[in-house]
Each structure stands twice: as structure tokens, then as C-alpha cells.
Design a protein around this motif. Structure first.
Motif, short mmCIF file in Angstrom:
data_model
loop_
_atom_site.label_atom_id
_atom_site.label_comp_id
_atom_site.label_asym_id
_atom_site.label_seq_id
_atom_site.Cartn_x
_atom_site.Cartn_y
_atom_site.Cartn_z
N GLY A 200 -3.93 -2.52 -4.08
CA GLY A 200 -3.87 -1.37 -3.18
C GLY A 200 -5.18 -0.48 -4.29
N ARG A 201 -4.88 1.03 -3.37
CA ARG A 201 -5.68 1.69 -3.86
C ARG A 201 -5.80 2.08 -5.20
N ALA A 202 -4.54 1.97 -5.31
CA ALA A 202 -4.13 2.33 -7.37
C ALA A 202 -4.98 0.97 -8.15
N ALA A 226 -5.06 -7.47 -0.27
CA ALA A 226 -4.84 -5.93 -0.56
C ALA A 226 -5.08 -5.15 0.44
N SER A 227 -4.10 -3.61 -0.06
CA SER A 227 -4.87 -2.95 1.17
C SER A 227 -5.53 -2.02 2.14
N ARG A 228 -5.29 -2.21 2.82
CA ARG A 228 -6.88 -1.79 3.72
C ARG A 228 -7.79 -0.19 2.53
N GLN A 241 -7.83 -8.37 3.96
CA GLN A 241 -7.40 -7.07 4.24
C GLN A 241 -5.21 -7.63 5.12
N VAL A 242 -4.75 -7.49 4.01
CA VAL A 242 -3.10 -7.40 4.97
C VAL A 242 -2.93 -6.62 6.18
N GLY A 243 -2.12 -6.52 7.21
CA GLY A 243 -1.75 -5.39 7.79
C GLY A 243 -1.21 -5.62 9.31
N GLN A 244 -1.31 -4.49 10.49
CA GLN A 244 -1.50 -4.30 11.60
C GLN A 244 -2.79 -5.07 11.60
N THR A 245 -4.15 -4.41 11.07
CA THR A 245 -5.33 -4.39 11.72
C THR A 245 -5.60 -5.48 10.96
N GLY A 246 -5.38 -6.63 10.50
CA GLY A 246 -6.00 -7.62 8.87
C GLY A 246 -5.28 -8.65 9.16
N ILE A 259 0.78 -0.31 -4.21
CA ILE A 259 0.42 -0.62 -2.53
C ILE A 259 1.49 0.82 -2.34
N SER A 260 1.08 2.28 -1.66
CA SER A 260 1.94 2.81 -0.85
C SER A 260 2.96 2.36 -0.02
N GLY A 261 2.83 1.09 0.44
CA GLY A 261 3.95 1.10 2.13
C GLY A 261 3.67 1.59 2.81
N ILE A 278 5.34 -2.59 -6.58
CA ILE A 278 4.66 -2.40 -8.37
C ILE A 278 4.28 -0.98 -8.07
N ASN A 279 4.60 0.31 -8.69
CA ASN A 279 4.34 1.47 -8.66
C ASN A 279 4.83 2.60 -9.00
N LYS A 280 3.87 3.47 -9.39
CA LYS A 280 4.66 4.14 -10.60
C LYS A 280 5.32 5.58 -9.39
C1 LIG Z 1 -5.91 2.39 12.50
C2 LIG Z 1 -5.09 2.19 11.56
C3 LIG Z 1 -4.92 0.84 11.03
C4 LIG Z 1 -5.13 0.20 9.59
N1 LIG Z 1 -4.70 -0.89 9.11
C5 LIG Z 1 -4.05 -1.20 8.39
C6 LIG Z 1 -3.52 -2.22 7.89
O1 LIG Z 1 -4.06 -3.46 8.23
N2 LIG Z 1 -3.69 -2.43 6.37
C7 LIG Z 1 -3.73 -1.81 5.54
O2 LIG Z 1 -3.06 -1.84 4.67
N3 LIG Z 1 -3.41 -0.72 6.22
C8 LIG Z 1 -4.48 -0.15 7.39
N4 LIG Z 1 -4.21 1.39 7.37
C9 LIG Z 1 -4.33 2.85 6.66
C10 LIG Z 1 -2.62 2.64 5.65
O3 LIG Z 1 -2.31 3.79 6.12
C11 LIG Z 1 -2.77 3.21 4.82
O4 LIG Z 1 -4.07 4.20 4.60
C12 LIG Z 1 -3.31 2.27 3.62
O5 LIG Z 1 -2.37 1.27 3.56
C13 LIG Z 1 -3.51 2.89 2.39
O6 LIG Z 1 -3.37 1.83 1.04
P1 LIG Z 1 -2.51 1.70 -0.04
O7 LIG Z 1 -1.42 1.27 -0.28
O8 LIG Z 1 -3.63 0.74 -1.05
O9 LIG Z 1 -2.89 3.52 -0.93
P2 LIG Z 1 -2.89 4.43 -1.25
O10 LIG Z 1 -1.73 4.94 0.53
O11 LIG Z 1 -3.17 5.21 -1.50
O12 LIG Z 1 -1.22 4.80 -2.29
C14 LIG Z 1 -1.59 3.76 -3.39
C15 LIG Z 1 -0.22 3.89 -3.69
O13 LIG Z 1 -0.09 3.62 -5.01
C16 LIG Z 1 0.10 3.99 -6.90
N5 LIG Z 1 -0.07 4.48 -8.00
C17 LIG Z 1 -0.93 4.82 -7.95
N6 LIG Z 1 -1.67 5.41 -9.51
C18 LIG Z 1 -0.54 3.99 -10.08
C19 LIG Z 1 -0.71 3.39 -10.64
N7 LIG Z 1 -1.34 3.65 -12.22
N8 LIG Z 1 0.48 2.67 -10.75
C20 LIG Z 1 0.60 2.25 -10.18
N9 LIG Z 1 1.29 3.00 -8.91
C21 LIG Z 1 0.23 3.37 -8.47
C22 LIG Z 1 0.92 5.41 -5.59
O14 LIG Z 1 1.87 6.12 -6.01
C23 LIG Z 1 0.43 4.80 -4.45
O15 LIG Z 1 1.19 4.62 -3.66
C24 LIG Z 1 -4.38 1.41 9.07
C25 LIG Z 1 -4.64 2.81 9.43
C26 LIG Z 1 -5.33 3.05 10.22
C27 LIG Z 1 -5.43 4.29 10.68
#
Ligand SMILES: Cc1cc2nc3c(=O)[nH]c(=O)nc-3n(C[C@H](O)[C@H](O)[C@H](O)COP(=O)(O)OP(=O)(O)OC[C@H]3O[C@@H](n4cnc5c(N)ncnc54)[C@H](O)[C@@H]3O)c2cc1C
Ligand SMILES: Nc1ncnc2c1ncn2[C@@H]1O[C@H](COP(=O)(O)O)[C@@H](O)[C@H]1O
Lengths: 309, 248
Positions: A200-202, A226-228, A241-246, A259-261, A278-280
Motif C-alpha cells: 500500500g501507500r506506506a 497493490a492498493s489504489r 490494483q486490487v479492489g472494487q475498481t481493480g 494497506i489500511s483496508g 502488517i500495519n503499524k
Molecule cells: C471510486 C473509488 C474506487 C476505488 N477503488 C479502489 C480499488 O479498487 N482498490 C483500492 O485499493 N482502493 C480503491 N479506492 C481507494 C480507497 O478508498 C483507499 O483510498 C485506498 O485503498 C488506500 O490505499 P492504502 O491503504 O494503500 O493507503 P492508506 O489508506 O494511506 O493506508 C496506508 C496504511 O499504511 C499504514 N502504514 C503507514 N506507515 C507504515 C509503516 N511504516 N509500517 C506499517 N504500516 C504503515 C497506515 O497505518 C495505513 O493503515 C477507491 C476509491 C474510490 C473513491
């Protein structure tokens, strides 16, 4: 009922997504296949061996080389004169073609079915899988896309379909294929991988994504997702990309790293057999669906995990 | 050049959908509704094409009176005028596509840009159906749009990577998430949008039969996953993975 299944292929071999669609079709009736493309003799041969198939209609023409919906839809519409249901896997090709066919046939498509309840009744996810609807169609002909993870795959061997060439409906003359960039990867394809490691973004950068996620995936023989947020930030290519739109995946084991979930992400992976996260942040929503959660800094935990496996 | 952008009012993507106890559907009473996120991207793309020869953007919505708000949002972003086809009944993608086809006949846009899917019913059908009804080219899942004088070249997100196609105009495009980042409407633009034209119609005005083909028998919550356990450290996780046969 006579069904026609779109064979998803890459010009040389039949893609796995076809196999679960055949299972769904067989619940409705007799299964015929459509192989459309250019120079697809080998695909047709392979398709004829799929367990339980009857006729394999082969449309071999330059107009079908890139599965352009404008050219393929009239072909399918014509074949539907002698079939009752058209089923596609919910791949990008399937999603592109099927609704156009539905419009030509004047029927309402049923997208992404999870089960066949009866000849005219199906279940399907709505609201990113937060609700499951049971829908019944009044249309005589059916156009259906099938969620691959919801149906078992039939065997690729054992069938003895008869291959039949069909006449081309030609080039509609409204669209041209220019080119494509398809990443070649040694890894198992996401939608059929038994194990998936997603970042994920992290992960913070493309470089860190690859230096942390890839070795762990290698150790597990896993596909990489990967997350979006990770894709949008350019850490991973869009088809990860895994998810509703992936992609919708349901591996034996799904490992979510940083990945936050969000519900849109969960929509794509919550049917995995075992989820590891795995998430902090110990309150991250991903832990609500994880079988095994590990709280801590991924930059420390992931290398340690890779090493100890 | 004229662009038509259909926009749908849906449950806001941040709101967790709640299934009604009687199994009739998802509860939409007193919850935040917004423009379908993909449609915001479609509106944004149309606006960006204004530098490339687009002179007028018409937004259209099929839905209840409140969809006016959604249209006003699009007008505040930069669309020029709006059409609302009022209906209290749910219209399926096939019906929406048929109504849009009638509007296309009237308005003769060079491009119709839609979202790839509405996040309520997750159908992913309307754009492709519209293109089929009109017999014109379609580019779904667009991640890049280059507009020419009589054609448009679109890069699409497909399984495994991306693909590029050129379509003759008029053409239909459905947009994916990475095409652009939609703008927020500024306060002055929100004020200005209030006086932009918004025409009200009904399905009957277009003589289109939009009666549904599908009946929803019931809507239920998916099987819940129960949360598992937290492991103390990497060693415990490795042990779990080994016991499942995932690792040796
Ligand atoms: C119409 C629409 C469609 C979408 N379709 C999808 C889709 O198909 N797939 C998808 O994934 N998303 C989709 N999204 C986006 C979704 O809403 C989230 O924004 C996205 O999934 C967040 O990605 P993330 O979990 O990687 O990032 P974040 O939400 O930023 O989460 C990052 C996580 O990493 C953790 N973290 C940070 N640093 C560390 C560290 N050093 N060690 C461990 N953990 C850490 C944080 O605690 C946090 O939980 C869509 C959104 C919209 C509006
Ligand atoms: N009721 C509607 N009013 C306006 N546009 C719609 C409507 N339903 C669908 N659309 C458009 O069609 C796209 C795809 O929707 P769908 O096929 O329902 O997933 C949406 O992103 C909108 O652009």
C-alpha cells in the motif's frame, strides 16, 4: 438452454478466467465457446479440449485481432440468434464487449454474477460487495459477466468440442487498435495466484515497494498486488490494483502490507481464504478482516519475515 | 465541439452502505449522496478538453429531483448547461443508455464521456450500451485522452497493462480513476452555477420505454468475516504460515 462463452485468450493460449465462466455456463445448459481473433487456430484447439464443451465457434479474421468491441459485438449478436445466453469472464475484455452485445440484443446485462440460482435468477455484488443482490431477469436472451473467483475452474483437458468456423462480420470501421503495453511478468497472474502479497501507500516509493514486496513474494511464490493509493502514487503498475475498481482476487493467502483496508480495497480481496495484515496502526480496518495481524513497522517486519521464511 | 457528460447521484463513497433489514435494498434515507466519483473524473476531463477545441459541455442526469444538486456540482466545476430527466423509478443501464441515445440525437455531441461504473450497482455497462445503440466507437477504462479534429486517441487500462485505440468522432469514452484529479468547485463558481441553465424533462418526453428488465428479489449482507488474531511477532506469523503449509 444453449450458452455461448467468450474465450479469453492472448492469441496463443486460453486464459484461466475462461474456465470459471464455463462452470457458470454449464449450470445454465449446453456450453458452446467463441474464439475470436486472428490466427487463433491453436487457441481453438486448446479450447476444444476444455472439459464439457460442445461446439467451438472460431471467428478468425483481422477485424477480431484485438477484440475491439465494435467489431466483436455484431459477431456475437449474430451467433446469439442460435444461443440463449452469452457469458463473459469479468475481465477488461469481457466488461468492454458484453454490454455492447446486450444493447444490440436489447437485453439488460447481469454483471459480475456470484452464483446461478436458476435459469433466470442470479446473485451479484452491489455497493463494492457490501451487499449481495438476488436478481431475476425477464429477458429471453441473457447476457452475463461472471466473477471468476466465485466459480470453480473446469479442467483444461478431457473435452472434445467440435471446431466450427464462423463467417466474419467485418470491420465496423469506427475504431482502430494503435498498440499496447502489456507487462511481461514471471509471477503468477493475480486472478489465479494461490498467494498474493500486496503493498500500500506506506511503502513510500516504487523502489521500496520492489525491494520489500518482491523478495517476500518470491519466497512465497506469490503474485504481487497493490492498493489504489500505491498505484496512483506510481509505486506499482495499474494492473496490480486490487479492489472494487481493480482486480477481484480470492487466493488461499492474501498478505496486505501497509494497506489500511478501505472498503474499496476490501471489495477486491475479502473472499481470500486467509488474510494476513502488517500495519503499524493497530486500529487499521484491515485488521477487522485479517486472520493474522501483525502490528508494527513494515520496514522492519517485512525484511525479517522474508528472511525467516 | 460539444461534449456530453452523464452524471449519476450515488451514495457517497465514504459512507458504509447499510442493508435494510427487510432485504429490499440498501438504506439511502438520510445518508450523504454525491456525484459518482468516476463521473467527477469525466466532468473534469471534459473541462480540460476546453483548451483542445471543446466549446460546450452538457451534463445530464437521470434520477430523482435531488439529482439537480449533482448537476449543479458539475456546473460549478465548469460545465455549461444541464439536463435532468426526472424519474422516481430506478432506471437500469439499458434504459439510461436509451435515454442518452435520444439526447445524443438532439444535441449531436462529438464526444460522450461517462464514468466506467456507478459505484452503487457496480454495473459497468452504460457507456458500452450507448455506443452499441449508436453504432459508434467506444473506449472504456480511459487513462489518457487525446482529442483530434475528427478522431480521439484513448489509452485504456486493461488486464496486464494498457492499450491504445483511435476512434472516429462521434465516440464514447468511459473513464478510469487515473485519468485526472477532479477539481473542487470554488465558491464564486458555485454561485455562478446557480444561474446556469438546467432543463427538466421526463422519460416520456423522449418516448422511450425504460421499464426494468431485472427484478431484485432480495438484498442481503455478505457473509461476515470474523476478525482473527494478532500475532505477537514475526516468528509467530512464520509458524502460522508454516502450519498452513504456505511456507516450508
Ligand atoms: C471510486 C473509488 C474506487 C476505488 N477503488 C479502489 C480499488 O479498487 N482498490 C483500492 O485499493 N482502493 C480503491 N479506492 C481507494 C480507497 O478508498 C483507499 O483510498 C485506498 O485503498 C488506500 O490505499 P492504502 O491503504 O494503500 O493507503 P492508506 O489508506 O494511506 O493506508 C496506508 C496504511 O499504511 C499504514 N502504514 C503507514 N506507515 C507504515 C509503516 N511504516 N509500517 C506499517 N504500516 C504503515 C497506515 O497505518 C495505513 O493503515 C477507491 C476509491 C474510490 C473513491
Ligand atoms: N442515472 C444515470 N444518470 C446519468 N448518468 C448515468 C446514470 N446511470 C449511469 N450513468 C453513467 O454511466 C456510467 C456507468 O454506469 P453503470 O453502467 O451504471 O455502472 C456512470 O459513471 C455515469 O456516467
Amino acid at each position: 438452454m444453449k450458452t455461448l462463452v467468450w474465450v479469453e485468450h492472448d492469441g496463443t493460449s486460453v486464459k484461466d478466467a475462461t474456465l470459471s465462466t464455463v462452470t457458470a455456463a454449464s449450470k445454465l445448459g449446453e456450453v458452446h465457446l467463441l474464439v475470436a481473433g486472428h490466427g487463433v487456430g491453436a487457441v481453438a484447439e486448446a479450447a476444444a479440449k476444455i472439459a464439457g464443451v460442445g461446439k467451438v465457434h472460431v471467428a478468425d479474421d483481422a477485424a477480431y485481432a484485438h477484440a475491439l468491441a465494435e467489431n466483436v459485438a455484431p459477431l456475437v449478436a449474430k451467433l446469439m440468434e442460435s444461443h440463449d445466453a452469452f457469458l463473459v469472464p469479468a475481465t477488461t475484455n469481457g466488461k468492454n464487449i458484453a454490454p455492447r452485445v446486450a444493447a444490440l440484443l436489447d437485453v439488460m446485462q447481469i454483471s459480475d454474477i456470484l452464483s446461478v440460482e436458476s435459469e433466470d435468477t442470479f446473485t451479484r455484488p452491489i455497493y463494492a460487495g457490501n451487499a449481495i443482490a438476488t436478481v431475476q431477469t425477464k429477458d429471453a436472451k441473457k447476457v452475463i459477466s461472471v466473477r471468476g473467483t466465485a466459480f470453480e475452474k473446469v479442467a483444461t483437458e478431457g473435452g472434445s468440442g467440435t471446431i466450427e468456423a464462423v463467417d466474419t462480420t467485418g470491420d465496423a470501421g469506427v475504431s482502430t487498435y494503435v498498440g499496447s503495453e502489456i507487462a511481461a511478468s514471471e509471477r503468477p497472474e493475480l486472478t489465479s495466484a494461490k498467494i498474493i502479497v500486496s503493498g500500500g501507500r506506506a511503502l513510500g516509493s516504487s523502489e521500496q515497494f520492489h525491494t520489500l514486496i518482491d523478495p517476500l513474494a518470491d519466497k512465497l511464490g506469490a503474485g504481487v498486488g497493490a492498493s489504489r493509493a500505491a498505484v496512483d502514487a506510481g509505486y506499482a503498475p495499474n494492473d496490480y490494483q486490487v479492489g472494487q475498481t481493480g482486480k477481484i482476487v480470492a487466493p488461499e493467502v492474501y498478505v496486505a502490507v501497509g494497506i489500511s483496508g478501505a472498503i474499496q480495497h476490501l471489495a477486491g480481496m475479502k473472499d481470500s481464504k486467509v488474510i494476513v495484515a502488517i500495519n503499524k496502526d493497530e486500529d487499521a480496518p484491515i485488521f477487522q478482516v485479517a486472520d493474522f495481524g501483525l502490528v508494527g513497522d513494515l520496514f522492519k517486519l517485512v525484511p525479517e519475515l522474508t528472511e525467516k521464511l | 465541439m460539444r461534449v456530453l457528460v452523464p452524471v449519476k447521484r450515488v451514495l457517497d463513497y465514504n459512507v458504509k452502505p447499510r442493508v435494510k433489514a427487510d432485504g429490499s435494498g440498501v438504506d439511502l434515507a438520510n445518508v450523504k449522496m454525491s456525484m459518482n466519483p468516476f463521473d467527477e473524473i469525466a466532468v473534469e476531463e471534459a473541462i480540460r478538453l476546453k483548451d483542445k477545441g471543446v466549446t460546450e459541455i452538457v451534463v445530464v442526469s437521470i434520477g430523482e429531483q435531488k439529482a439537480q444538486e449533482t448537476l449543479r456540482t458539475a456546473l460549478a466545476m465548469g460545465a455549461d448547461r444541464a439536463i435532468l430527466i426526472v424519474t422516481e423509478d430506478k432506471v437500469e443501464p439499458l434504459g439510461v443508455a436509451k435515454l442518452l441515445a435520444k439526447i445524443v440525437e438532439e444535441e449531436k455531441p462529438d464526444l460522450v464521456i461517462l464514468g466506467k461504473q456507478a459505484i452503487d450497482d457496480d454495473n459497468n455497462q452504460t457507456g458500452q450500451m450507448l455506443a452499441g445503440l449508436l453504432g459508434v466507437g467506444q473506449a472504456t477504462f480511459a487513462s489518457k485522452v487525446e482529442l483530434g479534429a475528427d478522431s480521439v486517441t484513448v489509452t485504456r487500462e486493461v488486464d496486464g497493462g494498457s492499450e491504445t485505440e483511435t476512434l472516429k468522432l462521434p465516440a464514447i469514452i468511459t473513464v478510469d480513476l487515473r485519468l485526472n484529479e477532479p477539481r473542487y468547485a470554488s465558491l464564486p463558481n458555485i454561485m455562478k452555477a446557480k444561474s446556469k441553465p438546467l432543463a427538466q424533462k421526463t422519460a416520456a418526453d423522449y418516448g422511450v420505454d425504460v421499464s426494468p428488465r431485472l427484478t431484485t428479489l432480495k438484498v442481503v449482507e455478505p457473509a461476515k468475516r470474523s476478525a482473527g488474531i494478532k500475532v505477537a511477532d514475526v516468528d509467530e506469523l512464520v509458524a502460522k504460515l508454516k502450519s498452513m503449509g504456505v511456507a516450508k
